[in-house]
Motif scaffolding. Structure first.
Motif, PDB file in Angstrom:
ATOM      1  N   LEU A 105      28.578  62.875  21.568  1.00 30.37           N
ATOM      2  CA  LEU A 105      28.028  62.266  20.492  1.00 30.37           C
ATOM      3  C   LEU A 105      26.982  61.189  20.739  1.00 30.37           C
ATOM      4  O   LEU A 105      28.590  60.259  21.452  1.00 30.37           O
ATOM      5  N   HIS A 106      26.483  60.759  19.846  1.00 28.92           N
ATOM      6  CA  HIS A 106      25.324  60.032  20.577  1.00 28.92           C
ATOM      7  C   HIS A 106      25.316  58.759  18.938  1.00 28.92           C
ATOM      8  O   HIS A 106      25.611  59.451  17.900  1.00 28.92           O
ATOM      9  N   VAL A 107      24.477  57.365  19.505  1.00 32.08           N
ATOM     10  CA  VAL A 107      24.595  56.830  18.058  1.00 32.08           C
ATOM     11  C   VAL A 107      22.816  56.628  18.384  1.00 32.08           C
ATOM     12  O   VAL A 107      22.483  55.795  19.825  1.00 32.08           O
ATOM     13  N   ILE A 119      24.581  64.835  20.495  1.00 30.81           N
ATOM     14  CA  ILE A 119      23.932  64.925  18.490  1.00 30.81           C
ATOM     15  C   ILE A 119      24.000  63.308  18.862  1.00 30.81           C
ATOM     16  O   ILE A 119      24.307  62.376  18.677  1.00 30.81           O
ATOM     17  N   GLU A 120      22.537  63.137  18.389  1.00 27.20           N
ATOM     18  CA  GLU A 120      22.359  61.842  17.959  1.00 27.20           C
ATOM     19  C   GLU A 120      22.888  61.673  16.775  1.00 27.20           C
ATOM     20  O   GLU A 120      22.918  62.869  15.388  1.00 27.20           O
ATOM     21  N   THR A 121      23.573  60.165  15.976  1.00 28.39           N
ATOM     22  CA  THR A 121      23.533  60.095  14.460  1.00 28.39           C
ATOM     23  C   THR A 121      22.497  58.901  14.227  1.00 28.39           C
ATOM     24  O   THR A 121      22.885  57.917  14.771  1.00 28.39           O
ATOM     25  N   TYR A 181      31.479  61.423  24.542  1.00 26.22           N
ATOM     26  CA  TYR A 181      30.379  61.141  23.747  1.00 26.22           C
ATOM     27  C   TYR A 181      29.551  60.260  25.128  1.00 26.22           C
ATOM     28  O   TYR A 181      30.272  60.737  26.340  1.00 26.22           O
ATOM     29  N   HIS A 182      28.461  59.723  24.575  1.00 23.00           N
ATOM     30  CA  HIS A 182      27.845  59.851  25.334  1.00 23.00           C
ATOM     31  C   HIS A 182      28.342  58.485  26.884  1.00 23.00           C
ATOM     32  O   HIS A 182      28.377  58.462  28.056  1.00 23.00           O
ATOM     33  N   GLY A 183      28.995  57.378  26.387  1.00 22.83           N
ATOM     34  CA  GLY A 183      28.830  56.057  27.293  1.00 22.83           C
ATOM     35  C   GLY A 183      30.203  56.275  29.010  1.00 22.83           C
ATOM     36  O   GLY A 183      31.018  55.711  29.178  1.00 22.83           O
ATOM     37  N   GLY A 217      28.057  51.370  25.139  1.00 19.66           N
ATOM     38  CA  GLY A 217      28.444  51.016  24.071  1.00 19.66           C
ATOM     39  C   GLY A 217      28.175  52.457  23.302  1.00 19.66           C
ATOM     40  O   GLY A 217      27.902  52.440  21.907  1.00 19.66           O
ATOM     41  N   CYS A 218      27.200  53.693  23.542  1.00 23.40           N
ATOM     42  CA  CYS A 218      27.194  54.614  22.687  1.00 23.40           C
ATOM     43  C   CYS A 218      28.249  56.245  23.196  1.00 23.40           C
ATOM     44  O   CYS A 218      28.405  55.740  23.988  1.00 23.40           O
ATOM     45  N   PRO A 219      29.059  56.279  21.284  1.00 26.23           N
ATOM     46  CA  PRO A 219      28.038  55.984  20.208  1.00 26.23           C
ATOM     47  C   PRO A 219      29.253  54.675  19.532  1.00 26.23           C
ATOM     48  O   PRO A 219      28.399  54.084  18.129  1.00 26.23           O
TER      49      PRO A 219
HETATM   50 ZN   LIG Z   1      23.475  57.544  23.770  1.00 26.68          ZN
END
Ligand SMILES: [Zn+2]
Length: 267
Positions: free
Chosen positions: A28-30, A84-86, A130-132, A143-145
């Motif tokens: 999961l990304h932001v 997955i970008e959000t 998650y990315h971070g 800090g992502c997401p």
């Molecule tokens: Zn990311």
């Protein structure tokens, strides 16, 4: 070619052909921005892309052939996890429509690639990570997401589980629940009688905010009975009082709960 039905197919130039090594799950990304990143991902100079993007209104775009080619989203994690970008920023939680969209993607991946329906905080375990968590090896985006979206993975997985398992396959029996409550509370801590049905019940009570996540374990001990008692007393549960709210499920209160949480109550 692995294209998700329901996603808008917008192939981009930034991807590694046939680079995927394993189907461990998704990251999961932001976006830390708004509007479709398609133009950015389709520009060689950006050196970035993702498998998917979900808008705040729930629109899903897909940019690469997931599971075969990899996107450029999380450096060393790219060959192992889809991305997955959000839409939005780390200080904004995912919208309900985004949770639904990400859940649809994850449910599809579960069917297509056997991604397990669990949350993981890992760079190796299979599930929704998650990315971070990948640190510098994953591009150094701690800090992502972000702290608001990270815990929302639990809701994503809960919804993906519902999508992957139709209500018609989820039967919960009043007789089983009552027997389990009696046996599990008399047994040792964590005693389990009907695990599958117990988990469906506890997950529903958790989502009604009547049970903490810690006690969602399939064992129907006193915490689960107290939570069910609270459900019976609540307006949505039927506003029962006295002996009608003793914490042992009846068909009427269970049917009310089932209608809200994608399962079928049977005697
Ligand atoms: Zn990311």
């Amino acid at each position: 070619m692995s294209r998700m039905p329901g996603a808008v197919w917008r192939p981009v130039v930034n991807f590694h052909p046939s680079g995927v090594r394993e189907h461990r799950g998704a990251v999961l990304h932001v976006q830390d921005g708004n509007n479709s990143p398609y133009g950015w991902f389709n520009n060689h100079a950006s050196q970035s892309s993702s498998d998917f993007w979900v808008s705040k209104t729930g629109v899903i775009e897909q940019y690469v052939n997931t599971g075969v080619d990899y996107a450029w989203a999380q450096a060393a994690g790219n060959p192992y996890y889809a991305s997955i970008e959000t839409e939005g920023h780390p200080d904004e939680p995912l919208t309900a429509a985004q949770i639904e969209g990400v859940a649809k993607i994850y449910s599809w991946g579960h069917t297509e690639f056997s991604w397990p329906l669990i949350v993981v905080d890992s760079t190796t375990k299979h599930g929704l990570t998650y990315h971070g968590v990948g640190g510098s090896a994953w591009g150094g985006h701690p800090g992502c997401p972000g702290d608001l979206r990270k815990p929302q993975r639990a809701a994503i997985i809960a919804r993906a589980t519902e999508l992957a398992t139709p209500a018609s396959n989820r039967h919960v029996s009043v007789a089983h629940l009552v027997a389990a409550m009696k046996a599990d509370s008399a047994g040792a801590q964590g005693h389990v009688t009907y695990k599958t049905e117990g988990l469906i019940l506890e997950d529903a009570l958790y989502r009604e905010d009547l049970l903490t996540r810690y006690w969602v374990d399939g064992s129907l001990g006193s915490k689960a009975r107290d939570a069910y008692k609270a459900w019976q007393r609540s307006k949505a549960g039927g506003a029962y009082t006295g002996d009608d709210a003793d914490g042992y499920p009846g068909i009427k209160s269970l049917t009310r709960l089932a209608a809200r949480h994608n399962f079928i109550a049977i005697p």
